[in-house]
Design a protein around this motif. Structure first.
Motif, PDB file in Angstrom:
ATOM      1  N   MET A   1      56.427   1.181 -93.249  1.00 31.86           N
ATOM      2  CA  MET A   1      57.006   0.346 -92.191  1.00 31.86           C
ATOM      3  C   MET A   1      55.938  -0.618 -91.675  1.00 31.86           C
ATOM      4  SD  MET A   1      60.206   1.197 -91.888  1.00 31.86           S
ATOM      5  CE  MET A   1      60.499   0.152 -90.438  1.00 31.86           C
ATOM      6  N   GLY A   2      56.358  -1.863 -91.428  1.00 28.43           N
ATOM      7  CA  GLY A   2      55.493  -2.864 -90.820  1.00 28.43           C
ATOM      8  C   GLY A   2      56.289  -3.602 -89.763  1.00 28.43           C
ATOM      9  N   ALA A   3      55.723  -4.685 -89.240  1.00 32.57           N
ATOM     10  CA  ALA A   3      56.408  -5.405 -88.168  1.00 32.57           C
ATOM     11  C   ALA A   3      56.266  -6.905 -88.357  1.00 32.57           C
ATOM     12  CB  ALA A   3      55.845  -4.990 -86.814  1.00 32.57           C
ATOM     13  N   VAL A   4      57.265  -7.619 -87.855  1.00 31.21           N
ATOM     14  CA  VAL A   4      57.215  -9.077 -87.845  1.00 31.21           C
ATOM     15  C   VAL A   4      57.745  -9.537 -86.486  1.00 31.21           C
ATOM     16  CG1 VAL A   4      59.488  -9.311 -88.975  1.00 31.21           C
ATOM     17  CG2 VAL A   4      57.847 -11.194 -89.102  1.00 31.21           C
ATOM     18  N   LEU A   5      57.129 -10.573 -85.946  1.00 29.73           N
ATOM     19  CA  LEU A   5      57.494 -11.081 -84.618  1.00 29.73           C
ATOM     20  C   LEU A   5      58.165 -12.438 -84.780  1.00 29.73           C
ATOM     21  CD1 LEU A   5      57.099 -10.309 -81.562  1.00 29.73           C
ATOM     22  CD2 LEU A   5      55.131 -11.853 -81.592  1.00 29.73           C
ATOM     23  N   LEU A   6      59.346 -12.593 -84.160  1.00 30.04           N
ATOM     24  CA  LEU A   6      60.134 -13.818 -84.292  1.00 30.04           C
ATOM     25  C   LEU A   6      60.258 -14.504 -82.934  1.00 30.04           C
ATOM     26  CD1 LEU A   6      62.952 -12.257 -86.513  1.00 30.04           C
ATOM     27  CD2 LEU A   6      60.826 -13.366 -87.263  1.00 30.04           C
ATOM     28  N   ASP A   7      60.367 -15.799 -82.966  1.00 25.51           N
ATOM     29  CA  ASP A   7      60.454 -16.573 -81.727  1.00 25.51           C
ATOM     30  C   ASP A   7      61.669 -16.151 -80.884  1.00 25.51           C
ATOM     31  OD1 ASP A   7      59.268 -19.373 -80.572  1.00 25.51           O
ATOM     32  OD2 ASP A   7      61.418 -19.206 -80.189  1.00 25.51           O
ATOM     33  N   LEU A   8      61.460 -15.986 -79.593  1.00 28.11           N
ATOM     34  CA  LEU A   8      62.531 -15.510 -78.699  1.00 28.11           C
ATOM     35  C   LEU A   8      63.735 -16.440 -78.702  1.00 28.11           C
ATOM     36  CD1 LEU A   8      61.118 -14.143 -75.307  1.00 28.11           C
ATOM     37  CD2 LEU A   8      62.282 -12.870 -77.132  1.00 28.11           C
ATOM     38  N   ASN A   9      63.477 -17.746 -78.739  1.00 23.07           N
ATOM     39  CA  ASN A   9      64.579 -18.706 -78.642  1.00 23.07           C
ATOM     40  C   ASN A   9      65.074 -19.194 -79.995  1.00 23.07           C
ATOM     41  OD1 ASN A   9      64.808 -18.940 -75.761  1.00 23.07           O
ATOM     42  ND2 ASN A   9      62.740 -19.812 -75.870  1.00 23.07           N
ATOM     43  N   ASN A  10      64.274 -18.955 -81.023  1.00 22.87           N
ATOM     44  CA  ASN A  10      64.645 -19.368 -82.373  1.00 22.87           C
ATOM     45  C   ASN A  10      64.160 -18.307 -83.348  1.00 22.87           C
ATOM     46  OD1 ASN A  10      65.076 -20.538 -84.841  1.00 22.87           O
ATOM     47  ND2 ASN A  10      63.398 -22.021 -84.649  1.00 22.87           N
ATOM     48  N   PRO A  11      64.958 -17.262 -83.546  1.00 25.61           N
ATOM     49  CA  PRO A  11      64.495 -16.131 -84.364  1.00 25.61           C
ATOM     50  C   PRO A  11      64.309 -16.481 -85.839  1.00 25.61           C
ATOM     51  CG  PRO A  11      66.793 -15.838 -83.747  1.00 25.61           C
ATOM     52  CD  PRO A  11      66.299 -17.035 -82.984  1.00 25.61           C
ATOM     53  N   ALA A  12      64.665 -17.696 -86.247  1.00 28.71           N
ATOM     54  CA  ALA A  12      64.376 -18.124 -87.618  1.00 28.71           C
ATOM     55  C   ALA A  12      62.918 -18.557 -87.754  1.00 28.71           C
ATOM     56  CB  ALA A  12      65.303 -19.274 -88.025  1.00 28.71           C
ATOM     57  N   LYS A  13      62.175 -18.557 -86.630  1.00 34.94           N
ATOM     58  CA  LYS A  13      60.756 -18.941 -86.655  1.00 34.94           C
ATOM     59  C   LYS A  13      59.882 -17.692 -86.584  1.00 34.94           C
ATOM     60  CE  LYS A  13      57.260 -21.693 -84.334  1.00 34.94           C
ATOM     61  NZ  LYS A  13      56.872 -22.344 -83.069  1.00 34.94           N
ATOM     62  N   VAL A  14      59.030 -17.532 -87.595  1.00 38.70           N
ATOM     63  CA  VAL A  14      58.147 -16.367 -87.680  1.00 38.70           C
ATOM     64  C   VAL A  14      56.859 -16.666 -86.924  1.00 38.70           C
ATOM     65  CG1 VAL A  14      56.875 -14.845 -89.240  1.00 38.70           C
ATOM     66  CG2 VAL A  14      59.109 -15.756 -89.925  1.00 38.70           C
ATOM     67  N   LEU A  15      56.480 -15.760 -86.001  1.00 37.95           N
ATOM     68  CA  LEU A  15      55.259 -15.949 -85.216  1.00 37.95           C
ATOM     69  C   LEU A  15      54.088 -15.144 -85.762  1.00 37.95           C
ATOM     70  CD1 LEU A  15      56.777 -15.730 -81.600  1.00 37.95           C
ATOM     71  CD2 LEU A  15      56.357 -17.780 -82.990  1.00 37.95           C
ATOM     72  N   ALA A  16      54.335 -13.906 -86.146  1.00 42.65           N
ATOM     73  CA  ALA A  16      53.223 -13.025 -86.539  1.00 42.65           C
ATOM     74  C   ALA A  16      53.769 -11.884 -87.388  1.00 42.65           C
ATOM     75  CB  ALA A  16      52.536 -12.473 -85.288  1.00 42.65           C
ATOM     76  N   ARG A  17      52.856 -11.240 -88.138  1.00 43.69           N
ATOM     77  CA  ARG A  17      53.316 -10.207 -89.082  1.00 43.69           C
ATOM     78  C   ARG A  17      52.196  -9.217 -89.353  1.00 43.69           C
ATOM     79  NH1 ARG A  17      55.857 -11.835 -95.012  1.00 43.69           N
ATOM     80  NH2 ARG A  17      56.196  -9.720 -95.801  1.00 43.69           N
ATOM     81  N   SER A  18      52.569  -8.011 -89.725  1.00 41.64           N
ATOM     82  CA  SER A  18      51.600  -6.947 -90.009  1.00 41.64           C
ATOM     83  C   SER A  18      50.854  -7.207 -91.313  1.00 41.64           C
ATOM     84  CB  SER A  18      52.311  -5.598 -90.190  1.00 41.64           C
ATOM     85  OG  SER A  18      52.960  -5.191 -89.027  1.00 41.64           O
ATOM     86  N   GLU A  19      49.533  -7.204 -91.224  1.00 41.36           N
ATOM     87  CA  GLU A  19      48.737  -7.228 -92.453  1.00 41.36           C
ATOM     88  C   GLU A  19      48.743  -5.846 -93.104  1.00 41.36           C
ATOM     89  OE1 GLU A  19      46.642  -9.881 -93.814  1.00 41.36           O
ATOM     90  OE2 GLU A  19      48.028 -11.000 -92.530  1.00 41.36           O
ATOM     91  N   LYS A  20      48.737  -4.827 -92.242  1.00 39.71           N
ATOM     92  CA  LYS A  20      48.761  -3.444 -92.726  1.00 39.71           C
ATOM     93  C   LYS A  20      49.996  -2.751 -92.174  1.00 39.71           C
ATOM     94  CE  LYS A  20      43.766  -2.985 -93.068  1.00 39.71           C
ATOM     95  NZ  LYS A  20      42.563  -2.422 -92.454  1.00 39.71           N
ATOM     96  N   PRO A  21      50.469  -1.697 -92.825  1.00 39.97           N
ATOM     97  CA  PRO A  21      51.638  -0.976 -92.310  1.00 39.97           C
ATOM     98  C   PRO A  21      51.352  -0.378 -90.935  1.00 39.97           C
ATOM     99  CG  PRO A  21      51.119  -0.271 -94.561  1.00 39.97           C
ATOM    100  CD  PRO A  21      49.970  -1.110 -94.091  1.00 39.97           C
TER     101      PRO A  21
END
Lengths: 363, 363
Positions: free
Chosen positions: A275-295
């Motif tokens: 399992m990892g994580a990805v962070l999406l923009d609050l107002n535009n969830p089609a925009k990726v803000l950040a993501r896990s390099e490691k699980p």
């Protein structure tokens, strides 16, 4: 990452579940959707059952007849050169191992209930059983999104014509309304956001294209949850990393000040699921803000490493209380477990996309 | 089946079209959507162009950079053991010929106009050119549905992340509005019905699932044309018949007294593409009434048998005048032709599904 696995893990195992009929056996109680209802934690289990076989030369394959609602049990001879039996989960035509013609088990959805989130009581009967021609091989990996007073339950519908995602809803966990297939084959790992964003519903989904492309995460929008469009590609596989084989949404997106946090699964090309994580923009969830390099969670405990299909942690739902993320997850494709993680620690572990700065995030 | 092929066939050939830039050559002008506007027949051609290559050892692959709108031309060495160049249309990784990583040409949409439906004048410029990251390998096989005063144009959008179907609209054949991807990968051969049925829009579509299932025809519903759901399986491949390899919708469904008539393409497992027909219930197009046992059009003329990809007739649109169906079609994946058939004769050639009786249909 500090991970606190419950001492009670696995919380539910196949041995805890009675088969829905005497000539079947339960081989999996896993990949459950999670929600709360009437003060209880509801774990909507994917229960996988297979016909009991006393003859090791025979492989049985259960198939629902959508006309009668009865299960037919196909019997195949393990020596039949027309078929490939090398994957315990599927039966393929010889020479075409990437595409299956039968499954060796049939999955349906069954409720387990708990006051403390650790000790679960399993309902005697299935809650949602396959019921139409798009579900004749079973229904799998449910997720649950609560919007106002309605629980939306969606799952992979598997049949000889493909694997798509279907939606039902319930208000009382007794009566359900079928809302049809919402994502056509091949698609699974759908996650509906728990509220409208700028007037639209959003969902993550995971197509599996054939001619080109890979099993990656997309996002779609809707105005009524039944019909979806404006499909956009969201995040992909990453060469040389833990999620270089296939990825898909996991838990229902969690709203945080930094953005929508999606806990997703990634498998390496040798089928180790983390399992990892990805962070999406609050107002535009089609925009990726950040993501896990490691699980954030890797298969390490015994019940995660060994099982029906080992080296798998696969979450279909989490509960959040303050900073505590109670991430429920299927372990080794046969049982259910839960681990607590810190929401802040997950957020701080993410690596921002190029050009993105998020106040409070370190990377 | 009486088929009257126009004496002028092929109506448009690659040699009739000027490349959109000097270092490219047109290799296909085919699979056009068809409609009428301002007293003219509009043929919305799929034009396929490839970078001119003077070195037979080099294979070039055009890719749109969605950021700049510019085309990048990749150059691959034919001797590179990492790639498979055996299909002239695609470049695959060695050992994985069923999945491509590049196309050898880029397709876009260009208008040809005609007063008599036989002699066409081709516009100087592309009408719709790939314009976003889901179209970086090109846009293909448009269909056109006119609803009230709006023309809806939808086409396969091809990129490294998959092949899906995107929708644009125009009222004046000058300005277009992009409405996003309406069917996620892998999907193509979408056909939107020309009117609402019981308050819903309907579309045929053709998913290509990977894990199980085949390239077959499904139906979906919508209330705004942008968002689609309630996906249902409609018709499949038929073993031992002309459509045992892959099938997909062709022309926009034609409303008749007997039902919605869909002219669809079917390919045999050895890639011979024919046109056939299926009849759907007027009030419930998810119900199949009758279907062609034999093709209504087979590749027989020289321009159908020989070409860039021979033995192909592939219609993306037809015009109907009384009993005359003017079925326009791509021939051999490089040029456009038209054949007239009798609507009544097509209907009478169909074989009814078990238990279905249609007044006026013989079988």
């Amino acid at each position: 990452m500090n991970v606190y696995r419950y001492e009670e893990n696995p919380l539910v195992s196949p041995g805890d579940v009675t088969a829905h009929r005497d000539d079947f056996e339960v081989i999996g109680a896993f990949n459950a959707g999670i929600t709360e209802y009437n003060g209880e934690v509801i774990m909507l289990l994917r229960v996988a059952e297979r016909p009991i076989s006393n003859d090791p030369a025979i492989v049985k394959a259960p198939v629902l007849d959508p006309e009668t609602g009865e299960l037919t049990v196909m019997e195949l001879n393990k020596e039949d050169p027309a078929f490939d039996f090398s994957d315990p989960r599927t039966i393929s035509r010889a020479g075409n191992p990437d595409s299956f013609v039968y499954l060796t088990s049939l999955s349906y959805l069954r409720i387990a209930r708990s006051i403390d989130g650790r000790h679960f009581t399993i309902d005697d009967q299935p809650f949602i059983f396959p019921s139409n021609e798009l579900e004749s091989f079973g229904i799998e990996d449910p997720r649950i999104t609560k919007i106002e007073d309605t629980y939306y339950i969606y799952y992979s519908a598997v049949s000889p014509v493909g694997v798509g995602e279907s939606l039902v809803s319930t208000k009382d966990w007794e009566h359900i309304e079928h809302m049809g297939m919402i994502f056509a084959p091949e698609n699974k790992d759908v996650l509906i956001f728990p509220e409208k964003i700028n007037g639209k519903y959003f969902a993550l989904h995971r197509p599996v294209p054939k001619s080109t492309g890979a099993p990656e995460i997309w996002i779609a929008e809707s105005d009524n949850l039944r019909y979806w469009g404006n499909h956009k590609y969201l995040i992909g596989l990453r060469e040389g990393m833990w999620d270089n084989g296939r990825i898909g949404g996991g838990a229902v997106p969690i709203k945080t000040e930094a953005g929508w946090l999606e806990l997703y699964h990634g498998a390496s090309s040798d089928n180790r699921y983390c399992m990892g994580a990805v962070l999406l923009d609050l107002n535009n969830p089609a925009k990726v803000l950040a993501r896990s390099e490691k699980p954030i969670l890797e298969p390490e405990a015994e019940y995660e490493v060994n099982g029906f299909f080992g080296n798998v942690v696969f979450s279909c739902g989490a509960l959040v209380e303050g900073d505590v993320v109670k991430m429920y997850y299927g372990a080794a494709d046969d049982s259910m477990a839960c681990a607590e993680l810190s929401l802040k620690e997950i957020l701080n572990s993410l690596t921002c996309e190029k050009g993105v700065k998020i106040p409070g995030l370190i990377n």
